[in-house]
Design a protein around this motif. Structure first.
Motif, PDB file in Angstrom:
ATOM      1  N   HIS A 121       2.309  -5.485  -6.367  1.00 54.48           N
ATOM      2  CA  HIS A 121       0.854  -5.186  -6.170  1.00 54.48           C
ATOM      3  C   HIS A 121       0.126  -4.395  -7.208  1.00 54.48           C
ATOM      4  O   HIS A 121       0.674  -3.397  -7.748  1.00 54.48           O
ATOM      5  N   ILE A 123      -2.230  -2.281  -6.932  1.00 51.36           N
ATOM      6  CA  ILE A 123      -2.575  -0.782  -6.848  1.00 51.36           C
ATOM      7  C   ILE A 123      -1.058  -0.055  -6.148  1.00 51.36           C
ATOM      8  O   ILE A 123      -1.001   0.996  -6.794  1.00 51.36           O
ATOM      9  N   THR A 124      -0.489  -0.830  -5.287  1.00 48.81           N
ATOM     10  CA  THR A 124       0.722   0.079  -4.791  1.00 48.81           C
ATOM     11  C   THR A 124       1.959   0.041  -5.612  1.00 48.81           C
ATOM     12  O   THR A 124       2.978   0.681  -5.533  1.00 48.81           O
ATOM     13  N   ASN A 125       2.059  -1.156  -6.594  1.00 51.84           N
ATOM     14  CA  ASN A 125       3.142  -1.480  -7.282  1.00 51.84           C
ATOM     15  C   ASN A 125       4.266  -2.031  -6.584  1.00 51.84           C
ATOM     16  O   ASN A 125       5.419  -2.239  -7.087  1.00 51.84           O
ATOM     17  N   GLU A 126       4.088  -2.327  -5.301  1.00 49.58           N
ATOM     18  CA  GLU A 126       5.379  -2.810  -4.296  1.00 49.58           C
ATOM     19  C   GLU A 126       5.329  -4.298  -4.942  1.00 49.58           C
ATOM     20  O   GLU A 126       4.547  -5.064  -5.040  1.00 49.58           O
TER      21      GLU A 126
END
Length: 157
Positions: A121, A123-126
């Motif tokens: 992701h 933004i979240t890097n998930e």
């Protein structure tokens, strides 16, 4: 903007399924060629020896029956018609592809389907994994040919 950059940076893993004509000699492979305009038909793309861009496709045969193969494809580059051109270059055109193969009565369209994306992701890097449903006509053609879609491991998660 960030997702566009991720596609350019090749940090998004894309996977496709296709039904190809014929049976592959090697059930796994890596195709690395140049792809450019077909010198004989400027409307088409082709594997070329000069004036092309590097194209890299990895494939694995998931299932095969007499004269047809269900193939999972991962691309490292995103050239125009890359998968279609590379499968044709192996003499295994995609079923129903009237541009790079021959029309037939088995499929009304080319049997190529993008079904898997994996990326972090922006933004979240998930880590995100998106697995799309196969279209009904794709499943129906596979079933008619007796190709087993259940053998595609990423669809079973």
């Amino acid at each position: 903007v960030k997702l566009t950059e991720m596609f350019k940076d090749k940090t998004i893993e894309k996977r496709y399924l296709c039904i190809c004509k014929g049976n592959f000699k090697n059930i796994k492979g890596r195709i690395e060629t140049l792809i450019g305009r077909d010198p004989k038909d400027r409307k088409k793309m082709a594997v070329v020896t000069e004036n092309g861009k590097v194209a890299i496709t990895n494939y694995e045969v998931v299932d095969s029956v007499d004269n047809f193969s269900l193939v999972e494809v991962g691309i490292e580059t995103g050239r125009t018609h890359q998968i279609r051109v590379h499968m044709k270059s192996l003499n295994h055109p995609i079923l129903g592809d009237s541009t790079y193969g021959n029309p037939d009565n088995i499929a009304k369209r080319q049997m190529l389907h993008s079904y898997y994306l994996k990326f972090n992701h922006p933004i979240t890097n998930e880590e995100l994994i998106i697995v799309g449903d196969l279209k009904e006509d794709f499943k129906s053609v596979a079933k008619r040919l007796k190709l087993d879609i259940k053998k595609v491991s990423r669809l079973n998660k």
